[in-house]
Design an enzyme around this catalytic site. Structure first.
Site, short mmCIF file in Angstrom:
data_model
loop_
_atom_site.label_atom_id
_atom_site.label_comp_id
_atom_site.label_asym_id
_atom_site.label_seq_id
_atom_site.Cartn_x
_atom_site.Cartn_y
_atom_site.Cartn_z
N LEU A 14 -0.58 1.47 1.29
CA LEU A 14 -1.89 1.50 0.65
C LEU A 14 -2.99 1.59 1.70
CD1 LEU A 14 -1.33 -1.22 -2.10
CD2 LEU A 14 -1.21 1.27 -2.33
N CYS A 15 -4.15 2.03 1.25
CA CYS A 15 -5.34 2.17 2.08
C CYS A 15 -5.57 0.88 2.87
CB CYS A 15 -6.52 2.48 1.18
SG CYS A 15 -8.08 2.67 2.04
N PRO A 16 -5.83 0.97 4.14
CA PRO A 16 -6.08 2.13 4.97
C PRO A 16 -4.87 2.58 5.80
CG PRO A 16 -6.81 0.21 6.16
CD PRO A 16 -6.23 -0.27 4.83
N ASP A 41 -0.68 7.00 -1.95
CA ASP A 41 -1.84 6.15 -2.23
C ASP A 41 -2.95 7.01 -2.83
OD1 ASP A 41 -3.84 4.23 -2.24
OD2 ASP A 41 -4.26 4.42 -0.11
N ASP A 47 -9.51 9.71 1.59
CA ASP A 47 -9.47 9.15 2.94
C ASP A 47 -8.97 10.12 4.01
OD1 ASP A 47 -10.38 6.79 1.87
OD2 ASP A 47 -8.44 5.77 1.94
#
Length: 77
Positions: A14-16, A41, A47
């Site tokens: 998941l981010c980041p 994600d 992103d």
């Protein structure tokens, strides 16, 4: 695309983390090298292109795979 590059499997992250792992992998590659990033994600859709623009890399392709996206990045100089 005839050029081969490395592949970063960021599935399940998941981010980041997908961007952080891509940044780390790209640092170890020579300028002009290709990196395929596999990510599922939902935030990666925004992103990864943003990261490429900010870091001076080229996002060559973005495609949908089997439940994930595949990004092809050319390392900038």
């Amino acid at each position: 695309m005839s050029e081969q590059g490395e592949t970063l499997d960021a599935l399940g992250l998941l981010c980041p983390l997908p961007v952080l792992k891509a940044r780390k992998r790209l640092k170890a590659l020579p300028d002009g090298a290709l990196l395929r990033v596999l990510a599922d994600d939902p935030a990666a859709i925004v992103d990864i292109p943003h990261f490429c623009t900010e870091a001076g890399h080229a996002l060559l392709d973005r495609a949908e795979g089997d439940g994930h996206h595949v990004y092809v990045i050319r390392k900038g100089g």
